[in-house]
Design an enzyme around this catalytic site. Structure first.
Site, short mmCIF file in Angstrom:
data_model
loop_
_atom_site.label_atom_id
_atom_site.label_comp_id
_atom_site.label_asym_id
_atom_site.label_seq_id
_atom_site.Cartn_x
_atom_site.Cartn_y
_atom_site.Cartn_z
CG ASN A 1 -0.42 5.78 -0.23
OD1 ASN A 1 -1.06 6.03 -1.24
ND2 ASN A 1 0.72 6.37 0.05
CD GLU B 1 2.47 14.46 -8.10
OE1 GLU B 1 3.54 14.19 -7.52
OE2 GLU B 1 2.30 15.50 -8.74
CB CYS C 1 4.92 8.65 -2.46
SG CYS C 1 4.14 10.21 -2.04
P1 NAP Z 1 -0.55 1.11 -8.01
O1 NAP Z 1 -0.55 -0.34 -7.85
O2 NAP Z 1 0.25 1.71 -9.10
O3 NAP Z 1 -2.10 1.53 -8.18
C1 NAP Z 1 -2.49 2.88 -8.24
C2 NAP Z 1 -3.78 3.00 -9.00
O4 NAP Z 1 -3.59 2.61 -10.35
C3 NAP Z 1 -4.88 2.08 -8.47
O5 NAP Z 1 -6.10 2.78 -8.49
C4 NAP Z 1 -4.87 0.96 -9.48
O6 NAP Z 1 -6.10 0.27 -9.57
C5 NAP Z 1 -4.62 1.73 -10.75
N1 NAP Z 1 -4.18 0.93 -11.88
C6 NAP Z 1 -3.68 -0.31 -11.90
N2 NAP Z 1 -3.42 -0.69 -13.18
C7 NAP Z 1 -3.76 0.35 -13.96
C8 NAP Z 1 -3.71 0.57 -15.36
N3 NAP Z 1 -3.27 -0.33 -16.22
N4 NAP Z 1 -4.14 1.76 -15.83
C9 NAP Z 1 -4.60 2.71 -14.98
N5 NAP Z 1 -4.67 2.55 -13.65
C10 NAP Z 1 -4.24 1.38 -13.15
O7 NAP Z 1 -0.08 1.86 -6.68
P2 NAP Z 1 -0.53 1.58 -5.19
O8 NAP Z 1 0.02 0.25 -4.79
O9 NAP Z 1 -1.97 1.85 -5.01
O10 NAP Z 1 0.26 2.74 -4.41
C11 NAP Z 1 1.58 2.59 -4.03
C12 NAP Z 1 2.52 3.29 -4.99
O11 NAP Z 1 2.04 4.60 -5.24
C13 NAP Z 1 3.91 3.47 -4.43
O12 NAP Z 1 4.85 3.27 -5.44
C14 NAP Z 1 3.93 4.92 -3.98
O13 NAP Z 1 5.20 5.50 -3.92
C15 NAP Z 1 3.08 5.55 -5.01
N6 NAP Z 1 2.48 6.77 -4.49
C16 NAP Z 1 2.98 7.95 -4.92
C17 NAP Z 1 2.48 9.14 -4.45
C18 NAP Z 1 3.01 10.46 -4.91
O14 NAP Z 1 2.35 11.45 -4.68
N7 NAP Z 1 4.17 10.53 -5.55
C19 NAP Z 1 1.44 9.13 -3.53
C20 NAP Z 1 0.95 7.90 -3.09
C21 NAP Z 1 1.48 6.73 -3.59
P3 NAP Z 1 -6.26 -1.15 -8.85
O15 NAP Z 1 -6.14 -0.87 -7.41
O16 NAP Z 1 -7.61 -1.56 -9.29
O17 NAP Z 1 -5.17 -2.03 -9.38
O1 G3H Z 2 2.07 8.75 -0.42
C1 G3H Z 2 2.23 9.82 -0.98
C2 G3H Z 2 1.60 11.04 -0.48
O2 G3H Z 2 1.55 12.02 -1.48
C3 G3H Z 2 2.36 11.51 0.72
O3 G3H Z 2 1.70 12.52 1.35
O4 G3H Z 2 3.66 13.41 2.59
O5 G3H Z 2 1.35 14.06 3.21
O6 G3H Z 2 2.16 11.75 3.66
P1 G3H Z 2 2.25 12.97 2.79
#
Ligand code: NAP
Ligand code: G3H
Length: 502
Positions: free
Chosen positions: A167, A263, A297
């Site tokens: 994202n 995060e 997130c």
């Molecule tokens: P995701 O599916 O967990 O993927 C995140 C990253 O992890 C991708 O680069 C993915 O690579 C990689 N990955 C997958 N399997 C892995 C493994 N076994 N070991 C290490 N890395 C691995 O998350 P997303 O769908 O991209 O993002 C959405 C989620 O992120 C939501 O839950 C959101 O809340 C959270 N998020 C949190 C924050 C925050 O700051 N708290 C910010 C943004 C998003 P691939 O794409 O190649 O699978």
């Molecule tokens: O998706 C997670 C990001 O850390 C959120 O950043 O609050 O600036 O949209 P933002």
């Protein structure tokens, strides 16, 4: 799409390469992973599915160059970050355009993501110049004298692995790369498979800004295939990851004793008290819930209104939500496609579950392609999945409450603990509720958000580990080094003390 001559090096046609020692290469796997525009399914590019052997080569190159990079004076590393930021600003439009295409983010937000990353690079460079060590004399403890002196300064951790989510694939890898490099670490970056193309341009940006061969590398490939191998690699010294709680928890298991900065997901609740300012509350909740179609997130993921305001709040929020523009991200529509059809099915499942269990539909529940219309659900209760699960889509549930105590209980029952919001004119009460919420940050009369980027940003429980933010990230990616001088009293000047002279 504006053609930038400098960008031609990282791809052949639409086939992007990976990056090691300032060279762009094709993987020996011979396998390419396709990246499609989630709005119209157009093929935008392919990335290399790197092999484990290539992972080894990259990490070894990063490991061998730690000292070389760390030996570059801090002021020069800061200069490089500033130059990189200038290039991001110069190329913000073409990069933003590519980002818009690969992840379906509205064009203005996509360009802002590049600009925000440039600002993080500049702020990180500035902040690093303020970091200082300390000197402590030993005589605070019985039995020690001032001849025992400690000198503490910060050193890099080694090779930092930076993994970002789909994202914010540019910003949430950039916000890891900048502190890692400024602290003297070398970096291995793995972009998300859904949204890798813009982030690959960090190779060009950093090289042009002056990062020498060996300090920064990019590996591409599916996390499900190379993720565990990367994370558990013995030459990786620290991991900064943003993504789902599920992958983050797995990562923590396989990483062993490596320092982690994670995060993860969120289920941020907005508690709305009877005396809240309706206009501010509505505006904050609508933009908080629906910008980038809820794929943040920090999106507002639950609203907990008190009885005196609930009806008018829900009506007003529904009215404003119905005004949101829906469609092509290139036309900057607020609501665009979700990242994949699989994600749409998941979100639809949450809506169906709530409606089957008696929630009231106020608007939405319509799908075309990967677009889900912004959906508001009233009278949601704790038996419904939407009360607890993170949709990462444009769905906003209202869980009506009768007291501040109940709001606290429902907020804290979540497995997540990213942020919380309280809307009220009663700042004393807001402060008391804030103290009870088990989250990283509480926003009073505002939507949850990560920025401004020098604020600490963290999650409790399943929402994360460690603290991100300009100076906090630099600290997390370095450690204190302590040198203790054990001096002798030789040559000490002897003074007469406490002798009264008459
Ligand atoms: P995701 O599916 O967990 O993927 C995140 C990253 O992890 C991708 O680069 C993915 O690579 C990689 N990955 C997958 N399997 C892995 C493994 N076994 N070991 C290490 N890395 C691995 O998350 P997303 O769908 O991209 O993002 C959405 C989620 O992120 C939501 O839950 C959101 O809340 C959270 N998020 C949190 C924050 C925050 O700051 N708290 C910010 C943004 C998003 P691939 O794409 O190649 O699978
Ligand atoms: O998706 C997670 C990001 O850390 C959120 O950043 O609050 O600036 O949209 P933002």
């Amino acid at each position: 799409m504006i053609d930038i001559p400098e960008f031609s090096i990282l791809k052949e046609g639409i086939n992007y390469k990976y990056y090691i020692n300032n060279k762009w290469k094709k993987s020996n796997s011979g396998k390419l992973i396709s990246v499609y525009n989630p709005y119209n399914n157009e093929l935008i590019g392919t990335v290399q599915a790197c092999t484990k052997q290539e992972v080894d080569e990259i990490i070894k190159a990063a490991h061998e160059n730690i000292n070389c990079w760390d030996n570059i004076p801090l002021n020069k590393r800061a200069e490089i970050l500033n130059k990189a930021a200038d290039l991001m600003l110069k190329w913000s439009e073409p990069l933003g355009f590519l980002l818009m295409k690969e992840i379906g983010k509205p064009i203005e937000s996509a360009i802002s993501e590049i600009i925000r990353t440039a600002e993080i690079f500049k702020a990180t460079a500035d902040s690093s110049l303020q970091i200082s060590g300390e000197t402590i004399l030993g005589d605070a403890f019985e039995g020690y004298t001032r001849e025992k002196v400690s000198m503490t300064y910060r050193v890099p951790l080694g090779v930092v692995l930076c993994i970002g989510p789909f994202n914010y694939p540019f910003n949430l890898t950039g916000s890891k790369i900048a502190p890692a490099l400024i602290a003297g670490n070398t970096v291995v970056m793995k972009p998300p498979t859904q949204g890798p193309l813009t982030a690959l341009h960090f190779g060009i940006i950093l090289e042009k800004a002056g990062v020498p061969p060996g300090a920064f590398h990019i590996i591409t490939g599916r996390g499900s295939e190379i993720g565990d191998y990367l994370v558990s690699h013995p030459l990786i010294d620290m991991i900064n990851f943003t993504g789902s709680s599920e992958i983050g928890k797995n990562l923590a298991k396989v990483a062993g004793m490596k320092p982690l900065l994670l995060e993860l997901g969120g289920k941020d609740a907005a508690i709305v008290l009877d005396d809240a300012d309706l206009e501010i509350t509505v505006k904050s909740i609508v933009s908080g819930a629906f910008s980038y179609s809820g794929q943040r997130c920090t999106a507002v993921k639950r609203v907990l209104p008190m009885p005196g305001i609930a009806d008018k709040l829900i009506e007003k929020i529904t009215e404003e939500t119905l005004k949101l523009t829906i469609g092509d991200p290139a036309e900057n529509k607020t609501i665009g496609p979700l990242i994949s059809s699989k994600q749409c099915e998941y979100v639809q499942g949450l809506i169906d579950d709530a409606l089957n269990k008696g929630a009231t539909l106020k608007c939405g529940n319509k799908r075309e392609g990967n677009i889900i219309w912004p959906t508001i659900l009233d009278k949601v209760n704790s038996d419904m999945r939407i009360a607890w699960e993170e949709p990462f889509g444009p769905v906003l549930p209202f869980i009506r409450i009768n007291s501040a105590e109940q709001a606290i209980e429902i907020s804290n029952k979540s497995e997540y603990g990213l942020q919380g919001m309280i809307f009220t004119e009663d700042i004393d009460l807001a402060f008391n509720i804030a103290q009870e919420l088990e989250v990283g940050t509480v926003q009073i009369n505002g939507k949850s958000a990560r920025g401004p980027d020098h604020f600490p940003f963290l999650g409790t429980k399943s929402s994360g580990l460690g603290t991100q933010g300009i100076k906090y990230s630099i600290e997390a990616m370095s450690r204190p080094k302590v040198v203790v001088f054990n001096l002798t009293e030789r040559g000490k000047l002897v003074k007469k003390c406490f002798v009264s002279e008459k």
